[in-house]
Design a protein around this motif. Structure first.
Motif, PDB file in Angstrom:
ATOM      1  N   THR A  95       6.792  -3.491  -1.439  1.00  0.00           N
ATOM      2  CA  THR A  95       5.910  -3.608  -2.953  1.00  0.00           C
ATOM      3  C   THR A  95       5.257  -4.659  -3.142  1.00  0.00           C
ATOM      4  OG1 THR A  95       7.900  -1.939  -3.587  1.00  0.00           O
ATOM      5  CG2 THR A  95       6.372  -2.761  -5.474  1.00  0.00           C
ATOM      6  N   ASP A  96       4.108  -4.727  -3.638  1.00  0.00           N
ATOM      7  CA  ASP A  96       3.236  -5.859  -3.739  1.00  0.00           C
ATOM      8  C   ASP A  96       3.444  -6.471  -5.217  1.00  0.00           C
ATOM      9  OD1 ASP A  96       1.663  -4.243  -5.646  1.00  0.00           O
ATOM     10  OD2 ASP A  96      -0.017  -4.600  -3.980  1.00  0.00           O
ATOM     11  N   GLU A  97       2.700  -7.324  -5.527  1.00  0.00           N
ATOM     12  CA  GLU A  97       2.790  -8.108  -6.745  1.00  0.00           C
ATOM     13  C   GLU A  97       2.138  -7.163  -7.850  1.00  0.00           C
ATOM     14  OE1 GLU A  97      -0.638  -8.726  -4.735  1.00  0.00           O
ATOM     15  OE2 GLU A  97       1.106  -9.729  -4.307  1.00  0.00           O
ATOM     16  N   GLN A  98       1.513  -6.164  -7.800  1.00  0.00           N
ATOM     17  CA  GLN A  98       1.134  -5.315  -8.736  1.00  0.00           C
ATOM     18  C   GLN A  98       1.927  -3.874  -8.688  1.00  0.00           C
ATOM     19  OE1 GLN A  98      -1.455  -6.146 -10.713  1.00  0.00           O
ATOM     20  NE2 GLN A  98      -1.632  -8.013  -9.164  1.00  0.00           N
ATOM     21  N   GLY A  99       3.056  -3.942  -8.013  1.00  0.00           N
ATOM     22  CA  GLY A  99       4.036  -2.629  -8.034  1.00  0.00           C
ATOM     23  C   GLY A  99       3.399  -1.716  -6.991  1.00  0.00           C
ATOM     24  N   ALA A 100       2.355  -1.875  -6.437  1.00  0.00           N
ATOM     25  CA  ALA A 100       2.184  -0.792  -5.338  1.00  0.00           C
ATOM     26  C   ALA A 100       2.900  -0.949  -4.155  1.00  0.00           C
ATOM     27  CB  ALA A 100       0.496  -1.020  -5.010  1.00  0.00           C
ATOM     28  N   ILE A 101       2.964   0.155  -3.604  1.00  0.00           N
ATOM     29  CA  ILE A 101       3.878   0.426  -2.463  1.00  0.00           C
ATOM     30  C   ILE A 101       2.887   0.498  -1.190  1.00  0.00           C
ATOM     31  CG2 ILE A 101       5.067   2.043  -0.694  1.00  0.00           C
ATOM     32  CD1 ILE A 101       6.383   1.196  -3.433  1.00  0.00           C
ATOM     33  N   VAL A 102       3.018  -0.685  -0.320  1.00  0.00           N
ATOM     34  CA  VAL A 102       2.307  -1.099   0.897  1.00  0.00           C
ATOM     35  C   VAL A 102       3.161  -1.075   2.100  1.00  0.00           C
ATOM     36  CG1 VAL A 102       0.622  -2.407  -0.453  1.00  0.00           C
ATOM     37  CG2 VAL A 102       2.680  -3.527   0.596  1.00  0.00           C
ATOM     38  N   THR A 103       2.430  -1.033   3.275  1.00  0.00           N
ATOM     39  CA  THR A 103       3.077  -0.998   4.602  1.00  0.00           C
ATOM     40  C   THR A 103       2.918  -2.351   5.458  1.00  0.00           C
ATOM     41  OG1 THR A 103       1.361  -0.012   5.817  1.00  0.00           O
ATOM     42  CG2 THR A 103       3.068   1.460   4.619  1.00  0.00           C
ATOM     43  N   THR A 104       3.584  -2.764   6.331  1.00  0.00           N
ATOM     44  CA  THR A 104       3.341  -3.964   6.796  1.00  0.00           C
ATOM     45  C   THR A 104       1.925  -3.932   7.740  1.00  0.00           C
ATOM     46  OG1 THR A 104       4.913  -3.141   8.560  1.00  0.00           O
ATOM     47  CG2 THR A 104       5.568  -5.007   7.168  1.00  0.00           C
ATOM     48  N   ALA A 105       1.727  -2.600   8.166  1.00  0.00           N
ATOM     49  CA  ALA A 105       0.505  -2.662   8.825  1.00  0.00           C
ATOM     50  C   ALA A 105      -0.979  -3.013   7.795  1.00  0.00           C
ATOM     51  CB  ALA A 105       0.008  -1.154   9.297  1.00  0.00           C
ATOM     52  N   GLU A 106      -0.603  -2.968   6.674  1.00  0.00           N
ATOM     53  CA  GLU A 106      -1.735  -2.950   5.768  1.00  0.00           C
ATOM     54  C   GLU A 106      -1.871  -4.532   5.341  1.00  0.00           C
ATOM     55  OE1 GLU A 106      -2.051  -0.002   2.331  1.00  0.00           O
ATOM     56  OE2 GLU A 106      -0.055   0.703   2.976  1.00  0.00           O
ATOM     57  N   VAL A 107      -0.654  -5.069   5.037  1.00  0.00           N
ATOM     58  CA  VAL A 107      -0.748  -6.632   4.718  1.00  0.00           C
ATOM     59  C   VAL A 107      -0.397  -7.444   5.836  1.00  0.00           C
ATOM     60  CG1 VAL A 107       0.453  -5.991   2.406  1.00  0.00           C
ATOM     61  CG2 VAL A 107       1.812  -6.551   4.315  1.00  0.00           C
ATOM     62  N   LEU A 108      -0.111  -6.976   7.178  1.00  0.00           N
ATOM     63  CA  LEU A 108      -0.083  -8.047   8.176  1.00  0.00           C
ATOM     64  C   LEU A 108      -0.908  -7.842   9.257  1.00  0.00           C
ATOM     65  CD1 LEU A 108       4.040  -8.312   8.434  1.00  0.00           C
ATOM     66  CD2 LEU A 108       2.358  -9.630   7.159  1.00  0.00           C
ATOM     67  N   GLY A 109      -1.633  -6.735   9.256  1.00  0.00           N
ATOM     68  CA  GLY A 109      -2.510  -6.367   9.967  1.00  0.00           C
ATOM     69  C   GLY A 109      -3.825  -7.010   9.698  1.00  0.00           C
ATOM     70  N   GLY A 110      -4.849  -6.234  10.329  1.00  0.00           N
ATOM     71  CA  GLY A 110      -6.468  -6.960  10.292  1.00  0.00           C
ATOM     72  C   GLY A 110      -6.902  -7.965  11.235  1.00  0.00           C
ATOM     73  N   ASP A 111      -7.908  -8.653  11.034  1.00  0.00           N
ATOM     74  CA  ASP A 111      -8.567  -9.279  11.873  1.00  0.00           C
ATOM     75  C   ASP A 111      -8.471 -10.844  11.773  1.00  0.00           C
ATOM     76  OD1 ASP A 111     -10.020  -9.355   9.641  1.00  0.00           O
ATOM     77  OD2 ASP A 111     -12.066  -8.540  10.733  1.00  0.00           O
ATOM     78  N   VAL A 112      -7.685 -11.404  11.060  1.00  0.00           N
ATOM     79  CA  VAL A 112      -7.655 -12.813  10.628  1.00  0.00           C
ATOM     80  C   VAL A 112      -6.026 -13.099  10.989  1.00  0.00           C
ATOM     81  CG1 VAL A 112      -9.525 -13.066   9.218  1.00  0.00           C
ATOM     82  CG2 VAL A 112      -7.280 -12.459   8.287  1.00  0.00           C
ATOM     83  N   PRO A 113      -5.580 -14.091  11.209  1.00  0.00           N
ATOM     84  CA  PRO A 113      -4.244 -14.693  11.356  1.00  0.00           C
ATOM     85  C   PRO A 113      -3.548 -14.555   9.897  1.00  0.00           C
ATOM     86  CG  PRO A 113      -5.786 -16.187  12.527  1.00  0.00           C
ATOM     87  CD  PRO A 113      -6.425 -15.145  11.613  1.00  0.00           C
ATOM     88  N   VAL A 114      -2.318 -14.417   9.962  1.00  0.00           N
ATOM     89  CA  VAL A 114      -1.573 -14.360   8.686  1.00  0.00           C
ATOM     90  C   VAL A 114      -0.236 -15.536   8.775  1.00  0.00           C
ATOM     91  CG1 VAL A 114       0.226 -13.032   7.538  1.00  0.00           C
ATOM     92  CG2 VAL A 114      -1.548 -11.594   8.426  1.00  0.00           C
ATOM     93  N   ILE A 115      -0.489 -16.195   7.731  1.00  0.00           N
ATOM     94  CA  ILE A 115       0.507 -17.145   7.464  1.00  0.00           C
ATOM     95  C   ILE A 115       1.887 -16.452   6.702  1.00  0.00           C
ATOM     96  CG2 ILE A 115       1.221 -19.494   6.705  1.00  0.00           C
ATOM     97  CD1 ILE A 115      -0.653 -19.600   8.848  1.00  0.00           C
ATOM     98  N   LEU A 116       2.870 -16.093   7.524  1.00  0.00           N
ATOM     99  CA  LEU A 116       4.077 -15.455   6.983  1.00  0.00           C
ATOM    100  C   LEU A 116       5.275 -16.314   6.525  1.00  0.00           C
ATOM    101  CD1 LEU A 116       5.485 -12.793   6.158  1.00  0.00           C
ATOM    102  CD2 LEU A 116       6.228 -12.629   8.523  1.00  0.00           C
ATOM    103  N   VAL A 117       5.610 -16.172   5.101  1.00  0.00           N
ATOM    104  CA  VAL A 117       6.808 -17.065   4.323  1.00  0.00           C
ATOM    105  C   VAL A 117       7.545 -16.013   4.171  1.00  0.00           C
ATOM    106  CG1 VAL A 117       7.399 -18.734   3.100  1.00  0.00           C
ATOM    107  CG2 VAL A 117       5.106 -18.862   3.749  1.00  0.00           C
ATOM    108  N   LEU A 118       8.925 -16.162   4.595  1.00  0.00           N
ATOM    109  CA  LEU A 118      10.256 -15.361   4.046  1.00  0.00           C
ATOM    110  C   LEU A 118      10.832 -16.459   3.192  1.00  0.00           C
ATOM    111  CD1 LEU A 118      11.350 -13.332   7.224  1.00  0.00           C
ATOM    112  CD2 LEU A 118       9.778 -12.576   5.214  1.00  0.00           C
ATOM    113  N   ALA A 119      11.093 -15.858   1.909  1.00  0.00           N
ATOM    114  CA  ALA A 119      11.741 -16.912   0.958  1.00  0.00           C
ATOM    115  C   ALA A 119      12.378 -15.941  -0.105  1.00  0.00           C
ATOM    116  CB  ALA A 119      10.679 -17.944   0.467  1.00  0.00           C
ATOM    117  N   TYR A 120      12.742 -16.382  -1.314  1.00  0.00           N
ATOM    118  CA  TYR A 120      13.005 -15.457  -2.330  1.00  0.00           C
ATOM    119  C   TYR A 120      12.442 -16.366  -3.775  1.00  0.00           C
ATOM    120  CZ  TYR A 120      17.564 -18.075  -2.817  1.00  0.00           C
ATOM    121  OH  TYR A 120      18.710 -18.988  -2.887  1.00  0.00           O
TER     122      TYR A 120
END
Length: 281
Positions: free
Chosen positions: A54-79
């Motif tokens: 779930t994103d910051e707006q409350g919308a349901i998303v998948t990892t394909a949507e937020v981690l896919g694409g044509d540019v690198p992703v800096i992924l931070v796991l935290a809380y």
């Protein structure tokens, strides 16, 4: 001020020392949850595309949507309710990315996912706004803060080898301080350790993940001369790369010198062949 719990001690240990040096000295003092927290590097692994968050707006998303694409992703796991080290890590990452000079959304995406199922979209939204202000980035999809249930975030963490555990005695999560760099399409490219990843490491990891398709020419040259060193967990000088660049510079210098010499020689022969009083063209 709250006393640092075992989760904080572990993250700080992983931030300042290689794993082999840190574990023997610290393990006896750590709680069981902290001893379970670590990183199992999975270079080349792909993120499952159908993990639901779930994103910051409350919308349901998948990892394909937020981690896919044509540019690198800096992924931070935290809380997001982490009292100290998660904000320090996020500040360090934002500072390094700001110094790197690349633009979120165009050159990379910064995605933070909470490992705490108690975090809500409102918490993600607050952290996102604060971080974007530090990055000086306009609103857009270049910076994302997500939450999810325990199953979803656990699956994502497992995909990148990020091991964490809840410590009920401190109501905190034990986890390492690490940034995972994903290549376009969601494949694990690099791990950067520490609370303040250097701007050079972030910059080179982005160029490396994109296989040189983005980035300044200077960074592409630097990537020839620097390689990631697993022992130091940093990009360091690559001697063969320096020799290669040096050889190219020597060849370029020799080629330029020979070209100038041949040009002067042709001019001299031309002048010798001219008749007295004959006008030059």
């Amino acid at each position: 001020m709250k006393r640092l719990g075992s989760a904080a001690i572990l993250a700080l240990a992983l931030a300042i020392a290689p794993r082999a040096a840190a574990e023997p000295a610290l393990a006896p003092a750590l709680a069981p949850a902290a001893r379970r927290a670590d990183v199992d590097e999975k270079l080349g692994a792909s993120i499952p595309p159908r993990i639901t968050l779930t994103d910051e707006q409350g919308a349901i998303v998948t990892t394909a949507e937020v981690l896919g694409g044509d540019v690198p992703v800096i992924l931070v796991l935290a809380y997001y309710r982490c009292p100290m080290l998660c904000p320090l890590l996020q500040d360090g990452v934002s500072r390094g990315l700001g110094e790197a000079g690349y633009r979120p959304g165009r050159d990379y995406r910064l995605v933070t996912v909470s490992i705490d199922p108690k975090d809500k979209p409102y918490d993600a939204s607050k952290r996102r706004d604060a971080l974007m202000a530090k990055l000086g980035a306009p609103p857009g999809d270049g910076v994302r803060f997500l939450v999810g249930n325990a199953v979803a975030t656990g699956a994502l963490a497992d995909a990148v080898g990020f091991r964490y555990a809840y410590d009920p005695s401190t109501d905190q999560y034990a986890h390492p301080a690490v940034v995972t760099v994903l290549a376009p399409g969601g494949r694990v490219s690099r791990y950067l350790y520490g609370l303040e990843p250097p701007a050079r490491d972030l910059r080179l990891s982005i160029v490396e993940a994109a296989q040189g398709k983005i980035g300044r020419i200077v960074d592409r040259v630097l990537l020839t001369c620097y390689r990631y060193d697993p022992a130091t967990r940093r990009y360091g000088p690559y001697i063969a790369g320096f020799f290669r660049i040096g050889a190219l510079l020597i060849l370029a210098t020799v080629g330029t010198g020979l070209g100038l010499f041949w040009r002067l020689e042709r001019r001299a022969k031309k002048h010798v062949g001219e008749k007295p009083g004959e006008a030059r063209p």
